[in-house]
Design an enzyme around this catalytic site. Structure first.
Site, PDB file in Angstrom:
ATOM      1  CD  GLU A 304      -2.745   1.219   2.352  1.00 50.07           C
ATOM      2  OE1 GLU A 304      -2.608   0.625   3.634  1.00 50.07           O
ATOM      3  OE2 GLU A 304      -3.471   2.059   1.629  1.00 50.07           O
ATOM      4  N   GLY A 438       3.534   1.836  10.967  1.00 48.25           N
ATOM      5  CA  GLY A 438       3.437   1.350  12.315  1.00 48.25           C
ATOM      6  C   GLY A 438       2.696   0.064  12.526  1.00 48.25           C
ATOM      7  CB  ALA A 439       0.789  -2.115  11.899  1.00 47.80           C
ATOM      8  CG  MET A 440      -0.227  -3.614   4.945  1.00 52.08           C
ATOM      9  SD  MET A 440      -0.354  -1.901   4.421  1.00 52.08           S
ATOM     10  CE  MET A 440      -2.248  -2.426   3.864  1.00 52.08           C
ATOM     11  CG  HIS A 473      -5.223   1.348  12.820  1.00 54.25           C
ATOM     12  ND1 HIS A 473      -6.323   2.470  12.463  1.00 54.25           N
ATOM     13  CD2 HIS A 473      -5.353   0.504  11.609  1.00 54.25           C
ATOM     14  CE1 HIS A 473      -5.771   2.756  11.385  1.00 54.25           C
ATOM     15  NE2 HIS A 473      -5.238   2.418  11.007  1.00 54.25           N
ATOM     16  CD  GLU A 474      -3.239  -2.022  11.123  1.00 54.80           C
ATOM     17  OE1 GLU A 474      -3.592  -2.288   9.616  1.00 54.80           O
ATOM     18  OE2 GLU A 474      -2.481  -0.439  10.974  1.00 54.80           O
ATOM     19  CG  HIS A 477      -7.476  -1.024   7.825  1.00 60.26           C
ATOM     20  ND1 HIS A 477      -7.835  -0.021   7.180  1.00 60.26           N
ATOM     21  CD2 HIS A 477      -5.675  -0.587   8.449  1.00 60.26           C
ATOM     22  CE1 HIS A 477      -6.905   0.916   7.457  1.00 60.26           C
ATOM     23  NE2 HIS A 477      -6.504   0.908   8.393  1.00 60.26           N
ATOM     24  CD  GLU A 496      -5.695   3.783   7.000  1.00 65.29           C
ATOM     25  OE1 GLU A 496      -5.595   3.387   7.933  1.00 65.29           O
ATOM     26  OE2 GLU A 496      -4.947   3.207   5.733  1.00 65.29           O
TER      27      GLU A 496
HETATM   28 ZN   LIG Z   1      -4.641   2.184   8.964  1.00 63.76          ZN
END
Ligand SMILES: [Zn+2]
Length: 1035
Positions: A304, A438-440, A473-474, A477, A496
């Site tokens: 991404e 931070g993360a995906m 958060h992830e 998603h 987001e």
């Molecule tokens: Zn995100």
């Protein structure tokens, strides 16, 4: 390996050219279209995909004014002028005096002693010049095409001019976005990574469906070197095809002779080789050193937003969803992971093993594809029929328990909350030793930085809060983003903003002990600070270049997006309408793509109350225009008048806007101010609105608990009444409301609406304040001013500011303990107070921190510094050369990443200039300090007096290396630009920063973060000019 050892761009180009050339040598039958244009008559014809006219690419589409035709100087002039906000007229008069036709031909000398004849000639000449000028002036929209100058509003279709492919042939597509005539259905992807040589080969088979007749297939590819390409139509035989490449748009075109017909199926097979990336995007290589000194290698992906094309040719836009079947070959000492569970492993000749993963059961956007080749170890658990695993390098396995527990809880929460079960059979969370973001949220294979996933046995609640937030958060998603995806990056906030909002909402429900509300409130304040700038942008905004796509990953998409969702939820009647609306949205659009209106429509359609609100009408005012409103309150008797205007910090009055918002204003008053039932609502849709209030009401507080995204000005009397009330009893308002008052009055001071004296007056109640959020907000604001005064060498004022801070918070600082503390909120408060105290060199603080460090060193690892105090202790220690060396040694051997980062912040806070220069250099080299930490290093160094100028020099000197490592527009580069310039408040620095960035041209001059940086310096400068006299008098 030093990633910057050699110029990777040059190295990558060489084999590509060689392969392409050899490909053409082997295939002499390929028609050279550049020589024989008649053999390629189909490209110039417009097909339905080309009717869309994108303004940004218009330069390419106008014949005779191709991108390359633009004079470089002219382009530079244009970009720098855009940067500087200069008008065209100013630009032509100041920048180009010598090239002007008129200057050259104007005869000033011959007219100095004019004869009559000369006079006549001069007058005639001037008339002609004036007429020509007027003609030019009144034809501003004239575009010089072959057909001459068009009249405005005349819709003659323009002939498309195609750019040149790398081999010199015409490339049959000129737009940034892909055509919509072909839809990919499934990808079959086989990869052969070679971690010894840092290369890979791949085969991608794409099954496609033709939506309407077309003579071209355009898809994305970046730095892949094609060795073979075939196309198969329907049930026919596969035949060789040629691939053309257009590097600026990272696109390839498949060249074939016949026209594809709507309704046909076809299969494209592409074989290619490439280098593993040395940056953090695409299919990249990484390494880490184990405790015993062994260096281990791994390869992982980060796609991404625009990097899937670096690993496999694909239709790399979020709306082109497809299924994926992924196969990876590996050596036996590695393992592989991908989005889906492993289906089978086969032993190949030569000792390699082929891992084939199950085909995705869902349609997925390309940016969510992921794979990893490493040797990680997992811990696993079954949660509601999903196998949840947390992976790390083997020696950090013991740090994965917390993540597994939290993920299990949150997965169950989301399954229930959304009423849609997580759709895959497995969910892996992987801590990667070298990871920029931070993360995906890759579907089924979420990747993290180690600090965002691993928690040591003795980690502080604050460190757990970070990990829980990122996981929440992830996981959100997996629904918002993965199941339902924005159609294009302009609506990135749908991913987001939602994931950010859900992260706070879910943690409040699942782990209330983490006090996540404080973090959310502070985050909303920072989002407002940024959105108050003229350089901000609407939540949903146009995106037409790669740089603009990268730039969408900013606080507007994340934090403002989350803030307006909170405001919406808080304004809806009942607590279920919001949830029911998003469930409907997720169910209706499951597996497909949406835009912002789809969300508002879903929320509007859900009627659960008679107080039906038109969500769409209200929310579009918040997503379609940048910024947010300032609501000014005035009272006359029982009548309260509210007026709204754009809260725009910029000093340029010409940019004043007439924007109006549909604001769900909430308010409480002195008779009832704490409980949710006290809250009253007034919808302010127009410029002004009035409501009645009993005259006995002493004060009003708007924006109850700061759930709305607006700032309130109460007028002199209103502020005085609130200040009075707080002086008598701080508990008349919730702590969120108190923090909101503090944030708002500082913001109004920055806007110039209240004097700094009024700010200081409000702060008088502070010695009685003990709650985390108001104290932290006041400390942050005062600290910002203190740092600017310090950097301007206003030593007297800086000392008085120090006293002001100590007057307000000294007793609270002294009351803090240095032992273990369980409450997150108390930890946050303590860390903020003690960091401030030690920054101000408070003897008690320094002494305690030194003692704790000494104890820590002498105990040989048995004694511990509480997690929330580590940063302040390491920072104090780093000020002595001896302890700095000790800390550096510890940094080199620390395995727990959260602690290691705090050591790094300590190291970067040194005031020893040799150490500062060393640490910046190492942050870029990436050997001792990972390059992923460079933005953090810069952000820390710049705060100190010794380092802020070094940082600026460093950024200027290393700009090209920085943008090689961090893509233009990316969050990391945004952070670097803003940090490096954040401490400037003088005209001289403004000129320097402006000069540097405008000189960069295409290498970053047009980034929004550059505009933001310049605007911030101007505002700092303005604030100082306006407030230094007050500070001198009142502080
Ligand atoms: Zn995100």
């Amino acid at each position: 390996m030093d990633p910057f050892d050699s110029n990777t761009a040059e190295r990558a180009n060489l084999p590509r050219n060689m392969i392409e050339n050899s490909m053409f040598e082997e295939e002499p039958d390929v028609v050279d279209l550049a020589k024989d244009s008649a053999a390629f008559p189909t490209f110039p014809a417009l097909d339905p995909d080309e009717v869309v006219f994108e303004p940004r690419s218009s330069r390419l589409l106008v014949r005779g004014l191709g991108e390359n035709d633009m004079d470089e100087d002219e382009e530079d002039c244009e970009s720098s002028a855009r940067l500087l906000g200069m008008s065209f007229m100013n630009r032509s008069s100041s920048n180009r005096p010598n090239s002007s036709l008129y200057t050259r031909q104007a005869p000033p000398r011959s007219c100095s002693r004019p004869s009559v004849r000369t006079m006549v000639v001069c007058v005639l000449f001037l008339v002609i010049v004036a007429s020509m000028t007027m003609v030019l002036y009144f034809l501003p929209g004239c575009t010089f095409t072959k057909a001459g100058c068009r009249k405005p509003n005349q819709t003659i279709p323009q002939e498309t001019v195609y750019p040149n492919a790398t081999n010199g042939e015409l490339f049959p597509w000129a737009q940034f976005r892909l055509p919509h005539s072909i839809r990919p259905l499934s990808y079959n992807l086989t990869l052969f990574p070679d971690l010894d040589n840092m290369t890979f080969t791949g085969r991608t088979v794409i099954n496609m469906f033709v939506l309407h007749n077309t003579k071209r297939i355009i898809l994305h590819s970046d730095n892949l070197h094609f060795t073979k390409a075939t196309l198969k139509l329907g049930d026919g035989e596969a035949s060789d095809v040629t691939i053309l490449e257009y590097e600026p748009n990272q696109q390839i075109a498949v060249k074939f002779s016949s026209e594809l017909k709507a309704g046909q199926y076809c299969v494209l097979t592409l074989d290619y080789t490439a280098n593993l990336s040395h940056t953090y995007g695409g299919f990249y290589n990484s390494s880490y050193t184990e405790k015993d000194g062994n260096k281990r290698f791994l390869a992982a992906t980060q796609f991404e937003p625009l990097s899937a094309r670096k690993a496999f040719p694909c239709f790399d836009e979020p709306a082109f969803k497809a299924t994926f079947l992924i196969t990876i070959n590996r050596k036996p000492n590695y393992m592989t992971l991908s989005n889906m569970p492993l289906a089978k492993s086969t032993l190949l000749s030569g000792g390699l093993i082929q891992d084939e993963f199950e085909k995705t059961t869902v349609n997925m956007s390309t940016y969510l594809v992921a794979f990893i080749i490493a040797n990680f170890t997992p811990i696993s658990r079954n949660v509601s029929n999903t196998q949840v695993s947390v992976y790390s390098v083997p020696e950090k396995k013991e740090h994965t328990d917390y993540a597994l527990n939290i993920t299990s809880k949150l997965l169950e929460f989301y399954n229930n909350f959304f009423e849609i079960d997580y759709p895959l059979k497995k969910l892996d969370l992987v801590a990667i030793p070298d990871f920029l973001a931070g993360a995906m949220e890759n579907w089924g294979l979420i990747t993290f930085r180690e600090t965002s996933l691993l928690v040591g046995k003795q980690s502080s609640p604050l460190e757990k809060q970070v990990v829980a937030s990122v996981i929440a958060h992830e996981l959100a998603h997996q629904w918002f983003g993965n199941l339902v995806t924005m159609s294009w990056w302009n609506d990135l906030w749908l991913n987001e903003g939602f994931a950010t909002y859900m992260q706070y909402m879910s943690l409040q429900a699942v782990l209330p002990q983490l006090d996540i509300g404080n973090l959310f409130l502070a985050m909303r304040f920072r989002a407002m600070d940024k959105d108050a700038l003229n350089s901000s942008h609407p939540v949903s905004t146009k995106v037409n270049t790669a740089e603009q796509v990268e730039e969408m990953f900013d606080s507007v998409s994340y934090e403002k997006g989350a803030s307006i969702l909170l405001m919406l939820n808080a304004s809806l009647p009942g607590d279920q309408q919001f949830r029911k609306g998003i469930i409907q949205y997720l169910k209706q659009f499951s597996g497909s793509n949406t835009d912002t209106d789809d969300l508002w429509n879903s929320l509007t359609q859900v009627e659960v109350s008679t107080q039906h609100q038109n969500v769409s009408e209200m929310m579009s005012s918040w997503t379609s225009q940048k910024g947010f409103p300032l609501v000014t309150v005035s009272r006359k008797g029982d009548q309260v008048t509210l007026t709204q205007e754009h809260f725009l910090l910029t000093s340029d009055n010409a940019t004043h806007t007439s924007s109006l918002w549909n604001i769900p204003v909430t308010y409480v008053n002195d008779s009832c101010s704490l409980a949710p039932e006290c809250r009253q609502v007034f919808n302010l849709k127009t410029k002004t609105g009035t409501f009645k209030l009993p005259e006995s009401v002493k004060w009003l507080k708007l924006n109850y608990r700061n759930t709305g995204f607006y700032i309130v000005h109460y007028g002199n009397e209103g502020w005085a009444a609130l200040q009075d009330a707080l002086s008598n009893n701080v508990s008349v308002l919730t702590h969120e409301d108190r923090a909101s008052l503090i944030h708002n009055i500082f913001a109004l001071s920055r806007l110039g609406r209240v004097s700094f004296y009024q700010v200081l007056t409000l702060l008088k109640y502070m010695p009685n304040e003990t709650e985390t959020t108001p104290v932290m907000e006041a400390l942050l604001q005062l600290n910002n001013i203190y740092r600017l005064l310090d950097k301007r060498q206003e030593n007297g004022l800086a000392a008085r500011m120090k006293n002001c801070i100590l007057d307000n918070f000294g007793s609270l600082m002294n009351n803090q303990t240095w032992g273990e503390e369980e409450s997150v909120s108390k930890q946050e408060l303590r860390a903020a107070l003690l960091e401030m105290a030690c920054t101000l060199n408070e003897p008690n603080c320094i002494q305690q921190a030194k003692a704790l460090f000494k104890q820590y060193i002498e105990s040989n690892g048995t004694s511990r510094i509480p997690g929330d105090l580590q940063r302040v202790v390491f920072t104090v220690a780093a000020q002595s050369d001896e302890d700095w060396e000790t800390l550096l040694h510890m940094y080199g051997h620390a395995t727990y990443d959260a602690e290691k980062r705090k050591m790094l912040q300590g190291l970067a806070s040194t005031q020893n200039t040799r150490q500062l220069v060393w640490i910046l250099k190492e942050g870029l080299n990436g050997e001792i300090i990972q390059t992923q930490e460079l933005p953090l290093v810069i952000n820390t160094v710049v705060k100190g007096f010794a380092g802020y100028l070094f940082v600026w020099d460093f950024v200027q000197e290393n700009w090209d290396r920085l943008i090689e490592k961090f893509p233009l527009g990316s969050y990391a580069i945004q952070s670097i630009v803003k940090s490096a310039t954040s401490q400037f408040s003088t005209q001289a620095h403004l000129d320097q920063v402006q000069g540097f960035f405008s000189g960069l041209k295409g290498r970053g001059s047009q980034m929004r973060s550059v505009q933001e940086a310049l605007e911030t310096i101007r505002l700092n400068l303005r604030w100082m000019d306006q407030n230094l006299p007050t500070l001198r008098k009142r502080l």
